[in-house]
Enzyme design. Structure first.
Site, short mmCIF file in Angstrom:
data_model
loop_
_atom_site.label_atom_id
_atom_site.label_comp_id
_atom_site.label_asym_id
_atom_site.label_seq_id
_atom_site.Cartn_x
_atom_site.Cartn_y
_atom_site.Cartn_z
CG HIS A 109 -1.52 -0.87 1.09
ND1 HIS A 109 -3.43 -1.12 2.32
CD2 HIS A 109 -2.53 -2.10 0.71
CE1 HIS A 109 -3.61 -2.14 1.80
NE2 HIS A 109 -3.76 -3.11 0.61
CD GLU A 111 -1.83 3.62 3.34
OE1 GLU A 111 -2.96 3.59 4.05
OE2 GLU A 111 -1.81 3.83 2.06
CB CYS A 139 -6.22 -0.22 5.50
SG CYS A 139 -4.52 -1.13 4.97
CB CYS A 142 -1.23 1.50 6.31
SG CYS A 142 -1.03 0.71 4.63
#
Length: 223
Positions: A109, A111, A139, A142
């Site tokens: 992802h 980030e 999410c 993260c």
């Protein structure tokens, strides 16, 4: 003289005026109050912004994250972009977009990739004096990394009602039971961030959908 007249004599008056021989009080001296000092005017520029308000730097970084998200959409990735910068100086430490399809990695992802790179640049796993800016609400995975990296500030754009772990489903980054908390600043350029996602998923149902990255090619490095 009756009781009523005696009372009126003591107080010095009756219906036709003061009684003979009664003491008539003189007028009270007028007290002049000092004028009140006007309250000093505080210029608007001197009022510190709220901790939950985005700064101009936050907005500029979000625009950069949106550009990264557009680049991700062009190669068939879900359009999410992220930037990590030093809060005090505004220096960008790392930036990334989603690479889940390219790297065939469920953890790729935007980030998370950006935070990993920022830690590498700083030679430190702590990002206490840094701000993470991402176009979509993080999410649970993260959000957990944000807590573990001791991120100082979190700024995101569009809410994620299906997987958002900062406000939408749970508030993992601001859970009082954890040893680190960060209050997210949400909704920054949210409409623009959400429009990218809506356009991308709508294109998946059309013939002009972005080409999915070649899964037979070797995975590339992080952006």
């Amino acid at each position: 003289m009756g009781l009523g007249h005696e009372i009126m004599r003591v107080f010095g008056w009756y219906s036709r005026g003061p009684l003979p021989g009664a003491e008539v009080p003189g007028p009270r001296p007028t007290r002049i109050l000092d004028p009140l000092e006007p309250a000093p005017e505080v210029p608007l520029a001197a009022i510190a912004p709220s901790a939950t308000d985005p700064t101009e730097t936050d907005i500029a970084m979000m625009r950069r994250a949106i550009e990264l998200a557009r680049q991700a959409a062009a190669v068939g990735e879900v359009p999410v972009g992220a930037v990590v910068y030093e809060t005090a100086t505004g220096q960008i430490l790392a930036e990334a977009s989603n690479r889940r399809e390219v790297d065939r990695d469920p953890t790729a992802h935007a980030e998370l990739i950006a935070m990993r790179e920022a830690c590498r640049v700083r030679h430190d796993w702590r990002l206490t004096d840094c701000t993470v800016v991402v176009t979509l609400e993080p999410c649970p995975m993260c959000a957990g990394v944000i807590v573990n990296a001791r991120v100082g500030r979190l700024v995101y754009g569009a809410a994620d009602p299906k997987a958002g772990a900062c406000r939408s489903l749970i508030e993992l980054t601001n859970d009082a039971r954890l040893n680190h908390r960060v209050e997210p600043i949400d909704g920054v350029l949210a409409e623009e961030c959400a429009a990218l996602l809506k356009s991308f998923f709508a294109s998946l149902r059309r013939s002009d959908r972005p080409r999915k990255p070649d899964s037979s090619a070797p995975p590339g490095g992080s952006s």
